[in-house]
Design a protein around this motif. Structure first.
Motif, short mmCIF file in Angstrom:
data_model
loop_
_atom_site.label_atom_id
_atom_site.label_comp_id
_atom_site.label_asym_id
_atom_site.label_seq_id
_atom_site.Cartn_x
_atom_site.Cartn_y
_atom_site.Cartn_z
N GLU A 157 -3.34 -4.17 -9.16
CA GLU A 157 -2.04 -4.07 -8.52
C GLU A 157 -1.71 -2.62 -8.18
N SER A 158 -1.94 -1.72 -9.13
CA SER A 158 -1.67 -0.30 -8.90
C SER A 158 -2.58 0.27 -7.81
N GLN A 159 -3.84 -0.16 -7.80
CA GLN A 159 -4.77 0.30 -6.77
C GLN A 159 -4.31 -0.17 -5.39
N ALA A 160 -3.90 -1.44 -5.30
CA ALA A 160 -3.43 -1.97 -4.03
C ALA A 160 -2.15 -1.29 -3.57
N LEU A 161 -1.26 -1.01 -4.52
CA LEU A 161 -0.01 -0.34 -4.18
C LEU A 161 -0.28 1.07 -3.65
N ALA A 162 -1.15 1.81 -4.33
CA ALA A 162 -1.46 3.17 -3.89
C ALA A 162 -2.03 3.16 -2.48
N GLY A 163 -2.93 2.22 -2.21
CA GLY A 163 -3.51 2.14 -0.87
C GLY A 163 -2.50 1.78 0.20
N THR A 164 -1.60 0.86 -0.13
CA THR A 164 -0.59 0.42 0.84
C THR A 164 0.41 1.52 1.13
N LEU A 165 0.78 2.29 0.12
CA LEU A 165 1.75 3.37 0.31
C LEU A 165 1.18 4.52 1.13
N GLY A 166 -0.12 4.50 1.38
CA GLY A 166 -0.72 5.51 2.25
C GLY A 166 -0.56 5.20 3.72
N ARG A 167 0.06 4.07 4.02
CA ARG A 167 0.24 3.65 5.42
C ARG A 167 1.69 3.89 5.85
N ASN A 168 1.88 3.99 7.16
CA ASN A 168 3.21 4.21 7.73
C ASN A 168 3.72 2.94 8.41
N LYS A 169 5.03 2.88 8.58
CA LYS A 169 5.70 1.79 9.28
C LYS A 169 5.33 0.44 8.69
N ILE A 170 5.58 0.30 7.39
CA ILE A 170 5.33 -0.96 6.71
C ILE A 170 6.57 -1.39 5.94
N VAL A 171 6.73 -2.70 5.82
CA VAL A 171 7.68 -3.30 4.89
C VAL A 171 6.83 -3.97 3.82
N LEU A 172 7.02 -3.58 2.57
CA LEU A 172 6.18 -4.03 1.47
C LEU A 172 7.00 -4.85 0.48
N ALA A 173 6.53 -6.06 0.19
CA ALA A 173 7.16 -6.91 -0.83
C ALA A 173 6.34 -6.82 -2.10
N LEU A 174 6.98 -6.38 -3.20
CA LEU A 174 6.31 -6.27 -4.48
C LEU A 174 6.35 -7.57 -5.25
N GLY A 175 5.36 -7.78 -6.12
CA GLY A 175 5.46 -8.87 -7.08
C GLY A 175 6.56 -8.56 -8.07
N GLY A 176 7.13 -9.59 -8.68
CA GLY A 176 8.28 -9.40 -9.56
C GLY A 176 8.01 -8.48 -10.74
N GLY A 177 6.76 -8.47 -11.23
CA GLY A 177 6.45 -7.65 -12.40
C GLY A 177 5.94 -6.27 -12.08
N ALA A 178 5.70 -5.95 -10.81
CA ALA A 178 5.11 -4.66 -10.45
C ALA A 178 5.92 -3.46 -10.95
N PRO A 179 7.26 -3.47 -10.86
CA PRO A 179 8.02 -2.29 -11.30
C PRO A 179 7.99 -2.04 -12.80
N GLU A 180 7.51 -2.99 -13.59
CA GLU A 180 7.44 -2.76 -15.03
C GLU A 180 6.39 -1.71 -15.38
N SER A 181 5.43 -1.51 -14.51
CA SER A 181 4.37 -0.53 -14.74
C SER A 181 4.87 0.88 -14.41
N LEU A 182 4.74 1.80 -15.36
CA LEU A 182 5.13 3.19 -15.11
C LEU A 182 4.32 3.78 -13.96
N THR A 183 3.04 3.46 -13.90
CA THR A 183 2.20 3.95 -12.80
C THR A 183 2.77 3.53 -11.46
N ASN A 184 3.17 2.28 -11.34
CA ASN A 184 3.71 1.79 -10.08
C ASN A 184 5.04 2.45 -9.75
N ARG A 185 5.88 2.64 -10.75
CA ARG A 185 7.17 3.29 -10.50
C ARG A 185 6.97 4.72 -10.02
#
Length: 204
Positions: free
Chosen positions: A85-113
């Motif tokens: 999940e963290s790997q996918a999030l990091a890769g997605t945040l490297g892109r521009n002009k996106i709307v990203l929907a997170l899984g409900g538990g993603a923000p619980e991870s300090l790495t993701n936050r």
């Protein structure tokens, strides 16, 4: 009770004249919230309105892993899933002009936050509603053919406890909170777009 189960249809897709622009300092919009908050439905319509790409993080993980999320959990456990999940999030945040929907538990991870907070030009929006409303939405959505299986709802008491644990995390992470309990998908998107053009509220 207002149940958000509307998916954007072909005739809802934004035409060039309908496309709106967010503030120039925003290149990524991230939607967070509990199950049933409407992150995917709202995200797709929002991306249409902006002329941006929509990304569902859970779907991106499944595509990259070649397995469904339940299969990943069953074979490798939650710790491995959170790493993907963290790997996918990091890769997605490297892109521009996106709307990203997170899984409900993603923000619980300090790495993701930290990834969300430290990636420039990224704004996070919390789609909030009472647990009873979210639970009812999920029950109604489960009746639709091809609906996502939500095993976490098998124990409503445990799901509600998880909801209350995550609420303060969602609120602290987000720059904007939209109360969606009485809003349709279209009203939620309209409220969100209006909020983006207002001064950012001070954190409490």
């Amino acid at each position: 009770m207002n149940v958000q189960t509307i998916e954007p249809s072909a005739n809802q897709t934004a035409q060039p004249a309908d496309i709106v622009s967010p503030p120039a300092n925003i290149r990524r919009l991230v939607l967070t919230g509990f199950m049933g908050a409407g992150k995917t439905t709202v995200g797709r319509l929002l991306a249409d309105r902006l002329g941006w790409e929509f990304v569902d993080l859970d779907a991106a993980i499944e595509e990259q892993a070649g397995r469904t999320i339940p299969e990943i959990f069953a074979a490798d456990g939650e710790a491995h899933f959170r790493k993907l999940e963290s790997q996918a999030l990091a890769g997605t945040l490297g892109r521009n002009k996106i709307v990203l929907a997170l899984g409900g538990g993603a923000p619980e991870s300090l790495t993701n936050r930290l990834l969300l907070e430290q990636t420039p030009a990224t704004t996070t929006i919390f789609l909030d509603a009472p647990f009873s409303t979210l639970f009812d939405r999920c029950v109604m959505q489960a009746l639709n053919p091809g609906a996502t299986h939500r095993p976490n709802l098998a124990d409503p008491a445990a799901a509600e406890a998880r909801f209350h644990t995550r609420q303060p995390i969602y609120r602290r992470l987000a720059q904007h909170t939209i109360e969606t309990g009485s809003l349709t998908t279209e009203e939620t998107v309209a409220t969100l777009l209006t909020r983006l053009h207002l001064p950012r509220p001070r954190r409490r």
